[in-house]
Design a protein around this motif. Structure first.
Motif, mmCIF file in Angstrom:
data_model
loop_
_atom_site.group_PDB
_atom_site.id
_atom_site.type_symbol
_atom_site.label_atom_id
_atom_site.label_comp_id
_atom_site.label_asym_id
_atom_site.label_seq_id
_atom_site.Cartn_x
_atom_site.Cartn_y
_atom_site.Cartn_z
ATOM 1 N N LYS A 38 0.746 -1.492 0.545
ATOM 2 C CA LYS A 38 0.458 -0.163 0.079
ATOM 3 C C LYS A 38 0.905 0.878 0.090
ATOM 4 O O LYS A 38 0.766 1.880 -0.692
ATOM 5 C CB LYS A 38 -0.605 -0.153 1.061
ATOM 6 C CG LYS A 38 -1.745 1.031 1.271
ATOM 7 C CD LYS A 38 -2.420 1.089 2.753
ATOM 8 C CE LYS A 38 -3.682 2.592 2.659
ATOM 9 N NZ LYS A 38 -3.182 3.008 4.142
ATOM 10 N N VAL A 42 0.480 4.026 -2.829
ATOM 11 C CA VAL A 42 0.340 5.068 -2.527
ATOM 12 C C VAL A 42 1.316 6.190 -3.509
ATOM 13 O O VAL A 42 0.952 7.336 -3.852
ATOM 14 C CB VAL A 42 0.652 5.653 -1.315
ATOM 15 C CG1 VAL A 42 0.330 6.890 -0.468
ATOM 16 C CG2 VAL A 42 -1.144 5.419 -0.173
ATOM 17 N N ALA A 45 0.695 6.508 -6.761
ATOM 18 C CA ALA A 45 -0.748 6.817 -7.165
ATOM 19 C C ALA A 45 -0.661 8.891 -7.445
ATOM 20 O O ALA A 45 -0.961 9.269 -7.044
ATOM 21 C CB ALA A 45 -1.764 6.499 -5.709
ATOM 22 N N LEU A 53 -3.979 3.595 -8.652
ATOM 23 C CA LEU A 53 -4.772 3.771 -8.141
ATOM 24 C C LEU A 53 -5.571 2.818 -8.067
ATOM 25 O O LEU A 53 -6.868 2.418 -7.117
ATOM 26 C CB LEU A 53 -5.592 5.128 -8.660
ATOM 27 C CG LEU A 53 -4.684 6.340 -8.511
ATOM 28 C CD1 LEU A 53 -4.777 7.745 -9.976
ATOM 29 C CD2 LEU A 53 -4.816 7.194 -7.403
ATOM 30 N N LEU A 56 -5.588 0.178 -5.121
ATOM 31 C CA LEU A 56 -5.492 0.672 -4.080
ATOM 32 C C LEU A 56 -6.792 0.721 -4.064
ATOM 33 O O LEU A 56 -7.676 -0.171 -2.299
ATOM 34 C CB LEU A 56 -4.950 2.579 -4.205
ATOM 35 C CG LEU A 56 -3.361 2.694 -3.584
ATOM 36 C CD1 LEU A 56 -3.385 4.060 -3.942
ATOM 37 C CD2 LEU A 56 -2.546 1.646 -2.358
ATOM 38 N N GLY A 57 -7.566 0.520 -5.022
ATOM 39 C CA GLY A 57 -8.907 0.286 -4.833
ATOM 40 C C GLY A 57 -9.434 -1.057 -4.208
ATOM 41 O O GLY A 57 -10.156 -1.586 -4.000
ATOM 42 N N TYR A 60 -8.787 -1.769 -0.697
ATOM 43 C CA TYR A 60 -9.670 -1.168 -0.124
ATOM 44 C C TYR A 60 -10.761 -2.752 -0.144
ATOM 45 O O TYR A 60 -12.098 -2.675 0.576
ATOM 46 C CB TYR A 60 -10.184 -0.064 -0.061
ATOM 47 C CG TYR A 60 -8.962 1.084 0.864
ATOM 48 C CD1 TYR A 60 -9.317 1.907 1.785
ATOM 49 C CD2 TYR A 60 -8.604 1.553 0.137
ATOM 50 C CE1 TYR A 60 -8.666 2.481 2.532
ATOM 51 C CE2 TYR A 60 -6.813 2.870 1.074
ATOM 52 C CZ TYR A 60 -7.706 2.043 2.423
ATOM 53 O OH TYR A 60 -6.885 3.171 3.320
ATOM 54 N N HIS A 75 -13.846 5.808 -4.659
ATOM 55 C CA HIS A 75 -12.930 6.907 -5.058
ATOM 56 C C HIS A 75 -11.019 6.555 -5.356
ATOM 57 O O HIS A 75 -11.401 6.946 -6.860
ATOM 58 C CB HIS A 75 -12.169 7.889 -3.790
ATOM 59 C CG HIS A 75 -11.771 8.082 -3.763
ATOM 60 N ND1 HIS A 75 -11.870 9.547 -3.802
ATOM 61 C CD2 HIS A 75 -10.630 8.817 -3.103
ATOM 62 C CE1 HIS A 75 -10.790 10.550 -4.337
ATOM 63 N NE2 HIS A 75 -9.931 9.949 -3.600
ATOM 64 N N TYR A 76 -11.105 5.919 -4.791
ATOM 65 C CA TYR A 76 -9.865 5.382 -5.888
ATOM 66 C C TYR A 76 -9.932 4.753 -7.770
ATOM 67 O O TYR A 76 -9.548 4.792 -8.665
ATOM 68 C CB TYR A 76 -8.953 3.819 -5.444
ATOM 69 C CG TYR A 76 -8.062 4.592 -4.526
ATOM 70 C CD1 TYR A 76 -7.160 5.585 -4.263
ATOM 71 C CD2 TYR A 76 -8.405 4.663 -3.154
ATOM 72 C CE1 TYR A 76 -6.401 6.252 -3.943
ATOM 73 C CE2 TYR A 76 -7.693 5.095 -2.107
ATOM 74 C CZ TYR A 76 -6.523 5.902 -2.655
ATOM 75 O OH TYR A 76 -6.060 7.112 -0.954
ATOM 76 N N TYR A 77 -11.147 3.933 -7.687
ATOM 77 C CA TYR A 77 -12.038 3.233 -8.782
ATOM 78 C C TYR A 77 -11.974 4.195 -9.703
ATOM 79 O O TYR A 77 -11.606 4.418 -11.553
ATOM 80 C CB TYR A 77 -13.030 2.251 -8.918
ATOM 81 C CG TYR A 77 -12.414 1.045 -8.400
ATOM 82 C CD1 TYR A 77 -11.088 0.281 -8.678
ATOM 83 C CD2 TYR A 77 -12.888 0.811 -7.269
ATOM 84 C CE1 TYR A 77 -11.087 -0.920 -7.291
ATOM 85 C CE2 TYR A 77 -13.185 -0.822 -6.671
ATOM 86 C CZ TYR A 77 -11.901 -0.989 -7.128
ATOM 87 O OH TYR A 77 -11.313 -2.841 -6.455
#
Length: 163
Positions: A38, A42, A45, A53, A56-57, A60, A75-77
């Motif tokens: 992660k 980040v 990202a 990105l 990260l999606g 989560y 949000h990341y998607y």
């Protein structure tokens, strides 16, 4: 890892992704490796790397090394999709199709799957074929169903042949 780290230190976001994937995919249930993945994603990202990105999606959405949170995943998607990442569109569609912390909407899912399919996402083509074949939303259009599945299977076959 050594060469990925050197390349990442010189700003290569693809090296960040590969390094993060090493930690993510080889964690053996070790939460510390997820957290390291992660941390690396980040960094990529922040440089607007769409794969970072998206990753990260995924973390989560599934609770890999973080608390599961569909809103943060979405949000990341969305950020990945804005960068043209077809999996970002596909994953948003999946959230809507299944009502994962968003109002369940097959119509919205279809719209996101369409956006992913326009970017050659074979999973989206498959979902579009399936959703168009159920008849739950509208009259079954076998022509459209066959077209979606044919495109999907042809693309998968060509990928498998290295084309």
């Amino acid at each position: 890892k050594y060469y990925y780290k050197l390349s990442a230190q010189q700003g290569n976001t693809n090296a960040f992704i590969n390094l993060g994937n090493l930690y993510f995919n080889n964690n053996n249930g070790n939460n510390k490796k997820y957290l390291k993945a992660k941390e690396i994603f980040v960094l990529a990202a922040k440089q607007k790397n769409s794969v970072a990105l998206l990753n990260l999606g995924v973390m989560y959405e599934n609770g890999f090394g973080v608390q599961k949170d569909y809103l943060i995943a979405k949000h990341y998607y969305e950020l990945a999709a804005k960068k043209g990442n077809s999996d970002g569109f596909y994953n948003i569609g999946f959230l809507y199709e299944n009502g994962l912390n968003v109002e369940k909407s097959v119509i919205k899912a279809l719209n996101y799957y369409d956006l992913a399919a326009m970017n050659h996402n074979t999973n989206a083509l498959f979902r579009l074929g399936y959703l168009n074949s159920t008849g739950d939303l509208f009259e079954i259009n076998l022509n459209k169903v066959c077209q979606r599945w044919l495109i999907s299977s042809t693309r998968d076959c060509l990928k498998g042949c290295g084309w």
